[in-house]
Each structure stands twice: as C-alpha cells, then as structure tokens.
Design an enzyme around this catalytic site. Structure first.
Site, PDB file in Angstrom:
ATOM      1  NE  ARG A 111      -5.317   0.289   3.975  1.00 54.23           N
ATOM      2  CZ  ARG A 111      -5.606  -1.132   4.243  1.00 54.23           C
ATOM      3  NH1 ARG A 111      -6.442  -0.915   4.641  1.00 54.23           N
ATOM      4  NH2 ARG A 111      -4.366  -2.047   4.035  1.00 54.23           N
ATOM      5  CG  HIS A 165      -4.875  -7.912  -3.987  1.00 47.51           C
ATOM      6  ND1 HIS A 165      -3.604  -8.553  -3.985  1.00 47.51           N
ATOM      7  CD2 HIS A 165      -6.158  -7.667  -3.019  1.00 47.51           C
ATOM      8  CE1 HIS A 165      -4.250  -8.979  -2.314  1.00 47.51           C
ATOM      9  NE2 HIS A 165      -5.404  -8.754  -1.755  1.00 47.51           N
ATOM     10  CB  SER A 204      -3.252  -0.662   7.281  1.00 48.47           C
ATOM     11  OG  SER A 204      -1.719   0.088   7.231  1.00 48.47           O
ATOM     12  CG  ASP A 214      -1.514  -0.553   3.144  1.00 48.00           C
ATOM     13  OD1 ASP A 214      -2.715   0.510   2.904  1.00 48.00           O
ATOM     14  OD2 ASP A 214      -1.054  -1.944   3.958  1.00 48.00           O
TER      15      ASP A 214
HETATM   16  C1  GLA Z   1      -2.391  -5.171   2.096  1.00 44.23           C
HETATM   17  C2  GLA Z   1      -1.027  -4.380   1.211  1.00 44.23           C
HETATM   18  C3  GLA Z   1      -1.387  -2.706   0.212  1.00 44.23           C
HETATM   19  C4  GLA Z   1      -2.861  -3.999  -0.925  1.00 44.23           C
HETATM   20  C5  GLA Z   1      -3.937  -4.417  -0.490  1.00 44.23           C
HETATM   21  C6  GLA Z   1      -4.809  -5.006  -0.861  1.00 44.23           C
HETATM   22  O1  GLA Z   1      -2.999  -4.118   2.647  1.00 44.23           O
HETATM   23  O2  GLA Z   1      -0.385  -3.449   1.994  1.00 44.23           O
HETATM   24  O3  GLA Z   1      -0.432  -2.034  -0.432  1.00 44.23           O
HETATM   25  O4  GLA Z   1      -1.776  -3.925  -1.688  1.00 44.23           O
HETATM   26  O5  GLA Z   1      -3.377  -5.142   1.444  1.00 44.23           O
HETATM   27  O6  GLA Z   1      -5.293  -3.945  -1.762  1.00 44.23           O
END
Ligand code: GLA
Length: 382
Positions: A32, A39, A128, A174
């Site tokens: 993604r 955050h 991710s 994600d």
């Molecule tokens: C990672 C986490 C998500 C999100 C992002 C920051 O990708 O897996 O859940 O918190 O960081 O936005």
C-alpha cells in the site's frame, strides 16, 4: 496478466516445487501507499491509503499434524517447526505464526500447514510487506479450512497478532487496505468507527512515485511503540480516550512539551486527511500538494519520525516544477518518500532525485512507479 495473477501463479509453482503436490489454498495481498494520515490510525483517527501493484502470495496446504513448514523467495532459510511456538522467534516467520496462533485459539483442529510465500514487495521500505503477509496467510488458512470470515474481522485478527505476538503496536491501516482496497480509489478510513469510503484517485495525467531511501534505521520499531505511548499519555493528560477528540485549542493543557508536539501532529494530520479526501472528491489533485508538504513538516518536526535521507528526497522533489507534492510515508526513520507528480515528468524527476540523493549520501535511491489496484484475491483450490 495482472501482478496479482502473476504472484498467484508463482506461489502455486513455488509450493509444488517445494512440496511436490498442489496447494490447498492460495491468497495474494497487495502492498500500500498512504496519501496522508500517518500515525493517526492507532489514535483512532483518519487515514487515506490505497493498495498498489506490488504483491505477496501465499500458497498453503493444511497438515494432519501440528508441523509448520515455510518456504519463501524473499526471506532466507526454510522454517520447520514441530508445532506452533507460543512465543515469537524474532524473525519473519513470526508474522505467519502469530496469525496461525490466533486462528488456532478459535478452533480445536490441529494447526499444522506447509506454505510457500512469494513476493515482489520490497521489505523494510514501509510499503507494508508484513501487513500483506499477515493478511494473505490469514485468508489462505481460512480458505483451506473452509471457514468464512468478514474482511474487517480478518483485519482485526491480523492487527491483534502483530500487536500481541510480534510486539509492534501498529494500527489497522495496512491490513484493512490489503483486504478492502479498490483500484482507482483511495480508502478514507475512520479508524474509530471503522467506516470506510472510497475516494477517486487522480487520473492518468498524474502519477505516484515512490523514492526508497533504502535506509531502515535501527530504532524504527522501538520508536514506533514509544510514539504510540506518548500519544496515549497526551490523550490521558486531556482526560480523553484517544487524541481523536482533541483539538488544537486543547494543546496548551498538555504540560509535557514532547507529548504536546506529538498531539499537535495527530490533530493537524487528521484535519489534513479530511482536506485531502475533499480535494480528491473535487477532482483537484493539485490541491494535495500543500497538504503533502505540510504532513511532511509535521512528521519531521512535531512527530520526529523523519530522517535526513527522507528530508533530502522531499526537498529535492519540492524543487521540481513537475512535482505536485511529496512527503515521507509510513512509520518513518527510513523507507520511502511518496511523490505526486505530472506523469509526463516521471523520467526527469527520477533523474533529479537520483542525482541529488547520490551527491549527498553516495548511494542511489530505488524508484517504484506505482499504480493503484484492488485488495486481496484468494481461492480455495481443492
Ligand atoms: C505502520 C503501521 C500502521 C501505521 C503507519 C504509520 O505502517 O503498520 O498501522 O501506524 O506505520 O502511519
């Protein structure tokens, strides 16, 4: 053939080669991007992600016993476990085992399986790959066991596994994206109500470019959990369950200056997500420019999760007339910068960023030109 279909075929072939017979189920999950809303998910806020044409495929077959055998073209070493370990081992297999562990708790059947995992998602780049792995494993296991489960429940299960078993206190963005994305759209997700809405992405005159620093700073995972704890402390200082309900006017009431900065990022970032969704709905991609740059500044200064390499890429991008906006993306401390630009400028922008980055850091970034795609694809093959 689409990227997802290619990965599906590769997973089946890898399984056959490793184990000598066909798999019982196959699932393919995408990586993604996140347009804005970093955050914010674990603060019950808003995010605006889209799935991209990089995928991970899992082909698996259940065993009658409890043994788990994993092969992967991405991660070295075969994993062979006589049964599900009850604790994390500290390697990539934790993402697989954690999901299987939660599913086992819901069923009395033995939880052994063999799996082949193939992927073209760069690891450690903030796209991710781990969320895609969890989701594909969960869906393939459920399909093999002929157990239906709603996508939202699967996303929650995968998040619970990452939070509990793996020990990263990540949000739900994600996994939700890997499951529910739709090509041509971003998902505006309210991480409190878990209501989602599809928002149209810019048309083909515009492009999304990822510039990968190829840096993954050591402190990334510990700092992530630390940021989350700071946000929770800030919410507590305001007497709120989460920062979702906080507004800029509340900031003065947070005494600790670090917690106040973290809260300011979350509050302003939530507003930026809604503005960005609005710009997309109005078919005004150029409206995203200032939002992306402001998000980067907020992540750099208030949330303190950027790094010199990411700042350099965003600055270089900002100097190009073809670029509409850019920012660091994902958890931070390395990974990718996301750049929105006029599609006709792709070659020039890559050239400029590549040169400027090499001048500064004596290494090259990696570029991925990405396109939005649908979420998960799966099939039970027996
Ligand atoms: C990672 C986490 C998500 C999100 C992002 C920051 O990708 O897996 O859940 O918190 O960081 O936005």
């Amino acid at each position: 053939m689409s990227g997802a279909h290619q990965l599906d075929e590769r997973a089946r072939a890898a399984f056959r080669q490793a184990f000598g017979y066909p798999p019982g189920a196959v699932a393919v999950a995408p990586a993604r991007i996140n347009i804005v809303g970093e955050h914010t998910d674990y603060n019950q806020g808003f995010v605006l992600p889209a799935a991209i044409d990089r995928h991970l495929g899992v082909a698996l077959r259940l065993r009658k016993d409890a043994r788990i055998i994993l092969r992967s073209d991405r991660y070295a070493a075969t994993v062979d476990l006589t049964e599900l370990p009850s604790r994390r081992q500290g390697n990539w297999a934790d993402y697989v085992v954690g999901v299987a562990d939660i599913l086992r708790q819901q069923s009395s059947a033995a939880m052994g399986f063999e799996a082949a995992i193939v992927s073209d998602i760069p690891v450690g780049s903030g796209l991710s790959s781990s969320g895609a792995l969890e989701v594909a494993v969960a869906v393939a296991l459920l399909a093999a066991r002929a157990e239906p489960m709603a996508p939202l429940q699967i996303a929650q299960l995968c998040q619970a596994s990452e939070n509990g078993f793996v020990g990263a206190r990540t949000g739900i963005m994600d996994q939700f994206t890997a499951l529910k994305a739709r090509g041509g759209n971003a998902i505006l997700l309210d991480c409190r109500s878990l209501e989602d809405d599809y928002v149209p992405l810019p048309d083909g005159r515009f492009a999304w470019l990822l510039a990968d620093t190829r840096i993954h700073h050591e402190l990334a995972s510990s700092a992530y959990n630390e940021r989350r704890a700071e946000c929770e402390a800030a919410a507590k200082a305001l007497g709120l369950a989460s920062l979702r309900d906080a507004s800029e006017g509340d900031l003065d009431r947070i005494e600790n200056p670090v917690e106040r900065s973290r809260a300011r990022h979350v509050i302003t970032e939530n507003a930026r997500v809604l503005q960005a969704a609005d710009a997309l709905r109005r078919r005004s991609p150029k409206g995203l420019g200032p939002i992306l740059y402001a998000s980067h500044e907020s992540l750099r200064l208030d949330f303190a999760v950027s790094c010199r390499e990411l700042d350099c890429l965003v600055e270089l991008a900002a100097g190009m007339p073809q670029v509409i906006g850019a920012r660091m993306m994902g958890g931070g401390f390395g990974g990718c910068a996301l750049v929105l630009l006029d599609a006709a400028g792709l070659d020039d922008v890559e050239q400029h960023l590549g040169q400027g980055y090499a001048d500064e850091f004596h290494r090259s970034p990696e570029f991925y030109r990405v396109r939005s795609v649908d979420g998960l694809m799966s099939e039970r093959t027996r």
